[in-house]
Design a protein around this motif. Structure first.
Motif, mmCIF file in Angstrom:
data_model
loop_
_atom_site.group_PDB
_atom_site.id
_atom_site.type_symbol
_atom_site.label_atom_id
_atom_site.label_comp_id
_atom_site.label_asym_id
_atom_site.label_seq_id
_atom_site.Cartn_x
_atom_site.Cartn_y
_atom_site.Cartn_z
ATOM 1 N N LYS A 150 -24.539 1.841 32.034
ATOM 2 C CA LYS A 150 -24.432 3.134 32.323
ATOM 3 C C LYS A 150 -25.207 4.102 31.163
ATOM 4 C CE LYS A 150 -20.805 6.674 33.481
ATOM 5 N NZ LYS A 150 -19.497 7.012 33.364
ATOM 6 N N THR A 151 -26.092 5.004 31.716
ATOM 7 C CA THR A 151 -26.707 5.813 31.096
ATOM 8 C C THR A 151 -26.576 7.175 31.230
ATOM 9 O OG1 THR A 151 -28.661 5.631 32.344
ATOM 10 C CG2 THR A 151 -28.535 4.089 30.796
ATOM 11 N N SER A 152 -27.131 7.991 30.423
ATOM 12 C CA SER A 152 -26.767 9.638 30.496
ATOM 13 C C SER A 152 -27.948 10.266 30.018
ATOM 14 C CB SER A 152 -25.559 10.140 29.873
ATOM 15 O OG SER A 152 -25.654 9.989 28.308
ATOM 16 N N THR A 153 -28.282 11.209 30.819
ATOM 17 C CA THR A 153 -29.308 12.290 30.466
ATOM 18 C C THR A 153 -28.870 13.762 30.764
ATOM 19 O OG1 THR A 153 -30.864 10.648 31.497
ATOM 20 C CG2 THR A 153 -31.836 13.054 31.107
ATOM 21 N N CYS A 178 -25.808 7.684 35.155
ATOM 22 C CA CYS A 178 -26.423 6.748 36.113
ATOM 23 C C CYS A 178 -25.725 5.400 35.879
ATOM 24 C CB CYS A 178 -27.872 6.671 35.752
ATOM 25 S SG CYS A 178 -28.773 5.315 36.910
ATOM 26 N N VAL A 179 -25.252 4.895 36.959
ATOM 27 C CA VAL A 179 -24.521 3.499 36.891
ATOM 28 C C VAL A 179 -25.312 2.687 37.666
ATOM 29 C CG1 VAL A 179 -22.437 2.187 37.461
ATOM 30 C CG2 VAL A 179 -22.219 4.620 36.656
ATOM 31 N N ALA A 180 -25.992 1.612 36.919
ATOM 32 C CA ALA A 180 -26.867 0.806 37.415
ATOM 33 C C ALA A 180 -26.515 -0.680 37.659
ATOM 34 C CB ALA A 180 -28.416 0.605 36.641
ATOM 35 N N VAL A 181 -26.563 -1.106 38.768
ATOM 36 C CA VAL A 181 -26.182 -2.495 38.910
ATOM 37 C C VAL A 181 -27.319 -3.344 39.433
ATOM 38 C CG1 VAL A 181 -24.422 -3.962 40.377
ATOM 39 C CG2 VAL A 181 -23.686 -1.660 40.022
ATOM 40 N N THR A 228 -32.877 3.679 42.550
ATOM 41 C CA THR A 228 -33.785 2.564 41.642
ATOM 42 C C THR A 228 -33.881 2.889 40.116
ATOM 43 O OG1 THR A 228 -35.851 3.394 42.327
ATOM 44 C CG2 THR A 228 -34.891 2.006 43.677
ATOM 45 N N VAL A 229 -34.199 1.994 39.341
ATOM 46 C CA VAL A 229 -34.412 1.738 37.849
ATOM 47 C C VAL A 229 -35.836 1.367 38.112
ATOM 48 C CG1 VAL A 229 -33.762 1.101 35.659
ATOM 49 C CG2 VAL A 229 -31.949 1.377 37.411
ATOM 50 N N VAL A 230 -36.725 2.160 37.412
ATOM 51 C CA VAL A 230 -37.988 1.938 37.050
ATOM 52 C C VAL A 230 -38.314 1.780 35.388
ATOM 53 C CG1 VAL A 230 -40.459 2.522 37.484
ATOM 54 C CG2 VAL A 230 -38.787 2.901 39.194
ATOM 55 N N SER A 231 -39.137 0.460 34.941
ATOM 56 C CA SER A 231 -39.064 0.570 33.486
ATOM 57 C C SER A 231 -37.863 0.856 32.667
ATOM 58 C CB SER A 231 -40.441 1.244 33.171
ATOM 59 O OG SER A 231 -41.398 0.694 33.972
ATOM 60 N N GLY A 232 -36.812 0.417 33.008
ATOM 61 C CA GLY A 232 -35.390 0.969 32.404
ATOM 62 C C GLY A 232 -35.039 2.392 32.811
ATOM 63 N N VAL A 233 -35.847 3.257 33.311
ATOM 64 C CA VAL A 233 -35.300 4.691 33.574
ATOM 65 C C VAL A 233 -34.791 4.869 34.921
ATOM 66 C CG1 VAL A 233 -36.169 6.857 33.496
ATOM 67 C CG2 VAL A 233 -37.052 5.142 31.930
ATOM 68 N N CYS A 234 -33.458 5.191 34.960
ATOM 69 C CA CYS A 234 -33.000 5.639 36.251
ATOM 70 C C CYS A 234 -33.696 6.614 37.002
ATOM 71 C CB CYS A 234 -31.299 5.885 36.069
ATOM 72 S SG CYS A 234 -30.392 6.357 37.567
ATOM 73 N N GLN A 235 -33.855 6.413 38.267
ATOM 74 C CA GLN A 235 -34.753 7.407 38.920
ATOM 75 C C GLN A 235 -34.053 8.008 39.945
ATOM 76 O OE1 GLN A 235 -38.221 7.405 38.604
ATOM 77 N NE2 GLN A 235 -37.403 6.150 37.028
ATOM 78 N N ASP A 236 -33.838 9.338 39.965
ATOM 79 C CA ASP A 236 -33.347 10.391 40.991
ATOM 80 C C ASP A 236 -33.658 10.433 42.250
ATOM 81 O OD1 ASP A 236 -31.195 12.273 41.466
ATOM 82 O OD2 ASP A 236 -32.458 13.841 40.812
ATOM 83 N N ASP A 237 -33.674 8.956 42.565
ATOM 84 C CA ASP A 237 -34.243 8.943 44.236
ATOM 85 C C ASP A 237 -33.047 8.382 45.307
ATOM 86 O OD1 ASP A 237 -34.081 6.397 43.237
ATOM 87 O OD2 ASP A 237 -36.211 5.721 43.525
ATOM 88 N N GLY A 238 -31.789 8.241 44.730
ATOM 89 C CA GLY A 238 -30.880 7.972 45.720
ATOM 90 C C GLY A 238 -30.415 8.904 46.753
ATOM 91 N N THR A 239 -29.559 8.590 47.496
ATOM 92 C CA THR A 239 -29.310 9.608 48.912
ATOM 93 C C THR A 239 -27.944 10.087 48.900
ATOM 94 O OG1 THR A 239 -28.464 7.627 50.234
ATOM 95 C CG2 THR A 239 -30.830 8.381 50.467
ATOM 96 N N ALA A 240 -27.577 11.200 49.220
ATOM 97 C CA ALA A 240 -26.240 11.830 48.986
ATOM 98 C C ALA A 240 -25.152 10.952 49.801
ATOM 99 C CB ALA A 240 -26.256 13.297 49.504
ATOM 100 N N GLY A 241 -23.914 11.044 48.865
ATOM 101 C CA GLY A 241 -22.988 10.186 49.731
ATOM 102 C C GLY A 241 -21.802 9.990 48.651
#
Length: 362
Positions: free
Chosen positions: A256-259, A282-285, A319-332
């Motif tokens: 879990k990361t924060s920005t 960002c919670v990354a699994v 998704t996560v790219v190079s360790g950075v959480c991307q803001d590319d998810g879908t609403a839900g």
């Protein structure tokens, strides 16, 4: 069985001034057994002999005799695994199934006592590569209802097979539960063993058979003709075979990361975490490479009491790219009782999916 007859006649020679001797004919009726190995135990085979003769050219009443032998019990069977590869299981899986078949190759109807056991750690597995590394919890042995597939709640649990006719077979399932904490590649090897027992009494297991010692008797003797299986020897009235449960696990890690998105003073330029600031979490699994696909992933993230959830900010399957959480998810997702939650897609080995949400510092 066939019967053949042979007639042998001989006339004695005349001697000077002596009458002719009679003609003697021997008719032998010989029964030859059918050479099929399946002649039923207890079958009586009768061999007859007839001696026909004449005296002074007058046919006399034939002399006869017979001898009867009883076919003995030849005990032979095999147990085979019908799975063509290890049965793939997951940690905590319940009622995992391995499949076997017993063939009664004897010349008699038999019962078969059954047992399912675990092999010790380090034992050679059925399919390889690898060796036994853990024990599954065996639920029991189940008899197929005739469709060749394990039907939970329908197939009967058994400890023996009842009245298996000569040349007949039965399909059996060993059912087991898989413990938690197992990793991909772990193997549990189980052995199913059948022991020959006397048939003849339906719904009751007959006594385990023993081989007849000494010379042939007048009754039905028992001869063991079985081969060597797993954990047993040839000619011992038993046959065993092994099968494998092989674990394919999902190896999940969660981060879990924060920005800081903005604050009331600096807006979006070098924002700081001050009251009124918006923070994105960002919670990354992640699922490690080489494991099984993880499905039904539900993520729940507690929003701290000194923060306020930003309505409709949850995004799923980013998704996560190079360790950075991307803001590319879908609403839900949903927010309820201080918890932001949502369900992620199936997570294949070597991939990462995210749940993202925002909260405001009070």
């Amino acid at each position: 069985m066939s019967i053949k007859s042979y007639t042998i006649c001989q006339t004695a020679p005349r001697r000077w001034r002596e009458p002719a001797f009679g003609t003697l004919c021997l008719l032998a009726m010989v029964s030859t057994p059918a050479f099929a190995a399946g002649t039923p135990a207890g079958t009586d085979i009768t061999n007859q002999v007839t001696v026909g003769y004449s005296v002074g050219s007058v046919q006399q009443t034939a002399a006869t005799a017979s001898a009867t032998v009883t076919v003995d019990r030849k005990v032979n069977m095999t147990v085979t695994r019908t799975d063509t590869a290890s049965v793939v299981v997951a940690p905590l899986q319940q009622r995992a199934v391995t499949t076997f078949r017993l063939d009664n190759l004897s010349n008699d109807t038999l019962d078969f006592a059954l047992s399912a056991t675990q092999l010790g750690n380090g034992a050679t597995s059925a399919f390889g590569p690898g060796t036994d590394s853990f024990d599954a919890t065996i639920v029991g042995i189940f008899l197929d209802n005739g469709n060749g597939t394990y039907d939970d709640g329908t197939d009967a649990q058994v400890t023996y097979l009842d009245e298996v006719a000569a040349d007949a077979n039965r399909v059996l399932f060993v059912v087991a539960n898989i413990p938690d904490g197992r990793v991909t590649g772990d193997i549990a090897t189980v052995r199913l063993t059948a022991t020959a027992a006397a048939g003849g009494a339906a719904n009751t297991q007959g006594a385990v058979l023993t081989q007849t010692a000494g010379a042939n008797t007048a009754g039905v003797d028992t001869v063991f003709a079985d081969g060597a299986g797993s954990g047993d020897s040839a000619n011992d009235g038993q046959f065993g075979v092994i099968n494998d449960y092989r674990v394919s696990a999902a190896a999940l890690t969660v981060s879990k990361t924060s920005t800081v998105v903005s604050d009331p003073v600096n807006t979006t330029t070098n924002p700081k975490i001050i009251p009124g600031a918006i923070v994105q979490f960002c919670v990354a699994v992640s699922n490690a490479a080489g494991g099984a696909t993880a499905s039904g992933l539900t993520v729940s993230a507690q929003v701290a009491s000194d923060m306020t959830y930003v309505a409709n900010s949850i995004r799923l399957n980013g998704t996560v790219v190079s360790g950075v959480c991307q803001d590319d998810g879908t609403a839900g997702g949903t927010f309820n009782a201080g918890v932001a939650s949502g369900t992620l897609n199936d997570l294949t080995a070597g991939s990462t999916l995210t749940l993202v949400y925002q909260a405001e510092v009070k």
